[in-house]
Design a protein around this motif. Structure first.
Motif, mmCIF file in Angstrom:
data_model
loop_
_atom_site.group_PDB
_atom_site.id
_atom_site.type_symbol
_atom_site.label_atom_id
_atom_site.label_comp_id
_atom_site.label_asym_id
_atom_site.label_seq_id
_atom_site.Cartn_x
_atom_site.Cartn_y
_atom_site.Cartn_z
ATOM 1 N N LEU A 3 4.545 7.410 -3.756
ATOM 2 C CA LEU A 3 3.717 6.639 -2.842
ATOM 3 C C LEU A 3 2.376 6.281 -3.454
ATOM 4 C CD1 LEU A 3 4.105 8.951 0.285
ATOM 5 C CD2 LEU A 3 5.443 6.902 -0.230
ATOM 6 N N ILE A 4 1.818 5.183 -2.974
ATOM 7 C CA ILE A 4 0.426 4.835 -3.244
ATOM 8 C C ILE A 4 -0.255 4.731 -1.885
ATOM 9 C CG2 ILE A 4 -1.162 3.025 -4.027
ATOM 10 C CD1 ILE A 4 0.875 2.291 -6.156
ATOM 11 N N LEU A 5 -1.448 5.308 -1.787
ATOM 12 C CA LEU A 5 -2.277 5.156 -0.600
ATOM 13 C C LEU A 5 -3.442 4.247 -0.971
ATOM 14 C CD1 LEU A 5 -2.395 8.816 0.795
ATOM 15 C CD2 LEU A 5 -0.692 7.019 1.195
ATOM 16 N N LEU A 6 -3.568 3.143 -0.250
ATOM 17 C CA LEU A 6 -4.635 2.172 -0.495
ATOM 18 C C LEU A 6 -5.572 2.127 0.702
ATOM 19 C CD1 LEU A 6 -2.790 -1.015 -1.835
ATOM 20 C CD2 LEU A 6 -4.087 0.650 -3.158
ATOM 21 N N ASP A 108 8.274 4.059 -3.640
ATOM 22 C CA ASP A 108 8.988 3.986 -2.369
ATOM 23 C C ASP A 108 8.190 3.218 -1.324
ATOM 24 O OD1 ASP A 108 11.387 5.565 -2.959
ATOM 25 O OD2 ASP A 108 9.939 7.174 -3.308
ATOM 26 N N ALA A 109 6.871 3.362 -1.368
ATOM 27 C CA ALA A 109 6.032 2.655 -0.398
ATOM 28 C C ALA A 109 4.591 2.631 -0.876
ATOM 29 C CB ALA A 109 6.101 3.319 0.976
ATOM 30 N N VAL A 110 3.890 1.617 -0.425
ATOM 31 C CA VAL A 110 2.447 1.516 -0.609
ATOM 32 C C VAL A 110 1.871 1.428 0.800
ATOM 33 C CG1 VAL A 110 0.540 0.177 -1.569
ATOM 34 C CG2 VAL A 110 2.718 0.337 -2.817
ATOM 35 N N ILE A 111 1.111 2.441 1.174
ATOM 36 C CA ILE A 111 0.574 2.513 2.527
ATOM 37 C C ILE A 111 -0.900 2.155 2.479
ATOM 38 C CG2 ILE A 111 0.140 4.028 4.499
ATOM 39 C CD1 ILE A 111 2.624 5.641 3.535
ATOM 40 N N GLU A 112 -1.242 1.088 3.197
ATOM 41 C CA GLU A 112 -2.626 0.617 3.218
ATOM 42 C C GLU A 112 -3.286 0.997 4.533
ATOM 43 O OE1 GLU A 112 -5.157 -3.295 1.988
ATOM 44 O OE2 GLU A 112 -3.224 -3.645 2.943
ATOM 45 N N PHE A 113 -4.416 1.668 4.431
ATOM 46 C CA PHE A 113 -5.194 2.083 5.597
ATOM 47 C C PHE A 113 -6.130 0.947 5.975
ATOM 48 C CE2 PHE A 113 -3.488 5.817 3.850
ATOM 49 C CZ PHE A 113 -3.560 6.836 4.772
ATOM 50 N N GLY A 169 6.891 -6.569 -1.239
ATOM 51 C CA GLY A 169 7.603 -6.035 -0.081
ATOM 52 C C GLY A 169 7.399 -4.544 0.138
ATOM 53 N N LEU A 170 6.542 -3.899 -0.661
ATOM 54 C CA LEU A 170 6.334 -2.456 -0.550
ATOM 55 C C LEU A 170 5.203 -2.077 0.406
ATOM 56 C CD1 LEU A 170 6.631 -1.366 -4.298
ATOM 57 C CD2 LEU A 170 8.200 -0.793 -2.439
ATOM 58 N N LEU A 191 7.856 6.501 6.520
ATOM 59 C CA LEU A 191 8.596 7.143 5.439
ATOM 60 C C LEU A 191 10.054 7.413 5.810
ATOM 61 C CD1 LEU A 191 5.873 9.561 4.036
ATOM 62 C CD2 LEU A 191 6.556 7.295 3.216
ATOM 63 N N GLU A 192 10.349 7.505 7.092
ATOM 64 C CA GLU A 192 11.747 7.690 7.515
ATOM 65 C C GLU A 192 12.584 6.463 7.196
ATOM 66 O OE1 GLU A 192 11.772 8.778 11.633
ATOM 67 O OE2 GLU A 192 10.732 10.674 11.251
ATOM 68 N N THR A 193 11.923 5.295 7.080
ATOM 69 C CA THR A 193 12.665 4.047 6.849
ATOM 70 C C THR A 193 12.782 3.692 5.380
ATOM 71 O OG1 THR A 193 10.715 2.615 7.041
ATOM 72 C CG2 THR A 193 11.883 3.172 9.085
ATOM 73 N N VAL A 194 12.051 4.406 4.496
ATOM 74 C CA VAL A 194 12.109 4.037 3.065
ATOM 75 C C VAL A 194 13.047 4.955 2.304
ATOM 76 C CG1 VAL A 194 9.865 2.954 3.024
ATOM 77 C CG2 VAL A 194 10.053 5.374 2.410
#
Length: 194
Positions: A3-6, A108-113, A169-170, A191-194
């Motif tokens: 993961l990346i947290l942005l 798996d995902a990049v989550i942007e706050f 698309g991430l 995260l349940e969907t990735v």
């Protein structure tokens, strides 16, 4: 899970990263910490970084990517990792993607706050005040002037990383202004969907 947290400073990335580490058994990777460890341990890339730093220069993206590459090869990162504070530019994001692809890995995902930046300054002031009231040291980066400088740097340099990952698309956005437990619940659902 990789993961990346942005998001801007103070958005809650560190708090949520700690919760993800505890829940999923993955490691949180800070480029600053990794850089210091590589220099301390005298790894080949650490020696390159030390030479650059000793000359008073900024460590190049290539060196930072090599440090990340070395770090994710360590056994504790086998289950996954969270990058918080990296990549800071689109060039770093592209280099990270290339490095991961060369290892047969992908994010798996990049989550942007997403946050209200005006309210964020108030949040930081409150965090500093509460730490002082508890008798704890106030984080240096919670100084309002230092925080504003960091926020300006984020808006100037790093905010463009979100759209880059949106195009792949991430990117998934979360409302970083919600209470901590609600943000955690939203991230768990993502995260349940990735």
């Amino acid at each position: 899970m990789r993961l990346i947290l942005l998001g801007p400073p103070g958005a809650g990335k560190g708090t949520q990263a700690q919760r993800l580490v505890a829940r999923h058994g993955i490691v949180q990777l800070s480029t600053g910490d990794m850089l210091r460890e590589a220099v301390r341990d005298g790894t080949p890339v650490g020696l390159r970084a030390k030479e650059v730093m000793d000359a008073g220069k900024l460590v190049s993206d290539d060196i930072v990517i090599d440090i990340v590459a070395d770090r994710i090869d360590q056994p504790d990162a086998a289950k996954g990792f969270i990058l918080d504070g990296f990549p800071r530019t689109v060039a770093q994001a592209k280099a990270l993607d290339d490095m991961l692809a060369a290892k047969g890995l992908k994010l798996d995902a990049v989550i942007e706050f997403k946050v209200d930046q005006d309210k964020l300054v108030g949040r930081i002031l409150q965090r500093a005040r509460e730490a002082a009231e508890r008798g704890e040291p106030v984080r240096k980066d919670d100084d309002p002037e230092i925080f504003k400088t960091r926020l300006e740097a984020f808006n100037r340099d790093t905010a463009v990383v979100g759209p880059y990952y949106a195009d792949t698309g991430l990117l998934v956005a979360v409302d970083g202004m919600k209470p901590i437990d609600e943000v955690e619940k939203t991230i768990s659902e993502i995260l349940e969907t990735v």
